[in-house]
Scaffold this active site. Structure first.
Site: not given
Length: 441
Positions: A64, A67, A144
């Site tokens: 992640h 990404e 996040e």
């Protein structure tokens, strides 16, 4: 490109009158397209066969994190250049990380497809992963994680996977942890990038107003930059099977000062490729797939105990989960859990009714066909056929498989899944997990 390295085939064409076509480029990179000439747009996704299950404990969250970093600049484009190139033509660009794959997707007008291919290929093959960007994006990922923790409806799903599958690749959160992200070195993320982002692990899928040969030419030229397609590997095999992690039961409690108790019952499910998945779709629809489902009717409509109540199935290569979520007042948590267990017990013992079977089939059929009205859904279907299913049945064949589900199929599956000892995840204003133990017996 040599003829030896390029293989093109037609997969199917019954659904739209235009075929789905597949080409394998040098290095094993696959291009799969579906022509939808009635639209004026194209959805294109670059899917990489790597997800959080491929991480070691030291790499937790790397997929992640990476990404995010691939949007931060290449030798040709800055982060602003990447986003503005697509947004200036009215397109959308984004990405997501899953347990078993990562996707970077763009949706643009058909005339802007060359731009979209060039931008996303540049990101995938030539990202710089600079130290300054790794440090800056670390804070974004930590934010996040904090956002996930602040939303109990998100946090409870990670709590459940951790409870059920423990400290295993499947049990760990996709986002990583505060500790793993805080300690993540640039060398770790960059090494992960270089190891996994190889042509054999990549599928470029596109659906919309396109010509397959033109897409292949665009992809071949864009991905060939820097010798990315210079290898001579075969495409990676679809992710099917593997060793399933041990399943844990019991209660996992995350204490939060929320106004609601968030409850998630989880039971071992079936794998993504299990032939019973069509019966599972019907069972899920009957239990908690909509306002007419048993759980919704019993808990919300008849008793007014919850606003949100639903069931779901999560399916992976080696295992799966069947779950039931309810949000309710904390003082009603015990009653709601008893009701949910009662509904599950009834279906485990007796199956569903003929009306529920018909309605469940209708929901699954409708969801499938209506989803195919969207080019992004068609693009996703093509990529998943390559990465995780190893087949691309026509819509008519899928509808036939749904229609073939019988009462006995659903009853046997319900008995197998719903009689298993469950795990329970709870997020809310509680300090003692033992108060929920009785709900599991």
């Amino acid at each position: 490109m040599s003829e030896r390295s390029v293989v093109t085939s037609t997969l199917l064409g019954e659904d739209t009158g235009a075929p789905v076509r597949r080409t394998v480029l040098p290095g094993g990179l696959r291009v799969v397209t579906e022509s939808v000439p009635t639209v004026r747009s194209v959805a294109i996704g670059v899917w990489v066969g790597v997800g959080s299950v491929d991480e070691s404990p030291e790499e937790a969250g790397s997929t992640h994190y990476l990404e995010h970093l691939l949007f931060k600049g290449t030798s040709r484009r800055s982060a602003l250049d990447i986003s503005s190139a697509i947004e200036s033509v009215g397109g959308d660009i984004n990405a997501f990380t899953a347990k078993e794959y990562t996707c970077y997707y763009v949706r643009v007008l058909d005339a802007d497809l060359p731009l979209a291919v060039d931008v996303v290929a540049d990101m995938l093959t030539s990202s710089l992963i600079e130290q300054s960007e790794v440090d800056a994006e670390r804070n974004v990922v930590l934010e996040e994680i904090a956002m996930r923790d602040d939303d109990p409806t998100d946090a409870i799903h990670d709590l459940m996977t951790e409870r059920m599958w423990g400290d295993t690749p499947l049990g760990r959160p996709i986002l990583g942890t505060v500790d793993s992200i805080t300690g993540m070195a640039r060398e770790t993320v960059n090494g992960y990038y270089r190891r996994h982002y190889r042509p054999r692990n990549i599928v470029v899928a596109a659906a919309g107003n396109l010509d397959h040969d033109a897409v292949v030419k665009l992809v071949a030229e864009a991905f060939a930059a820097g010798g990315f397609l210079a290898g001579d590997e075969e495409p990676a095999a679809p992710r099917i099977g593997g060793a399933a992690p041990d399943v844990n039961t019991g209660v996992a409690l995350l204490q939060r000062p929320t106004e609601q108790a968030n409850l998630l019952l989880g039971m071992p499910g079936i794998t993504r490729n299990d032939p019973r998945r069509f019966a599972l779709g019907v069972l899920n629809a009957a239990l908690g797939g909509g306002m007419s489902s048993r759980l919704f009717q019993e808990i919300r409509e008849r008793r007014g105990l919850a606003y949100s109540v639903y069931s779901f199935a999560a399916q992976h290569a080696a295992t799966g989960m069947f779950g039931v979520y309810v949000g309710c007042q904390p003082k009603k948590a015990g009653e709601v859990l008893d009701l949910a267990r009662g509904v599950l017990g009834e279906v485990a013992a007796s199956g569903i009714t003929e009306d529920e079977l018909a309605s469940g089939k209708g929901q699954v059929r409708g969801g499938l066909v209506l989803g195919m009205e969207d080019t992004s859904a068609r693009m996703s279907r093509l990529a998943k056929a390559e990465l995780v299913y190893d087949e691309l049945p026509s819509i008519d064949e899928l509808l036939a498989r749904i229609d073939a589900v019988t009462m006995d199929d659903v009853r046997e599956l319900a008995s197998s899944l719903l009689n298993a000892p469950p795990a329970l995840a709870v997020v809310g204003p509680f300090d003692d997990p033992s108060r929920f133990e009785s709900a599991l017996h």
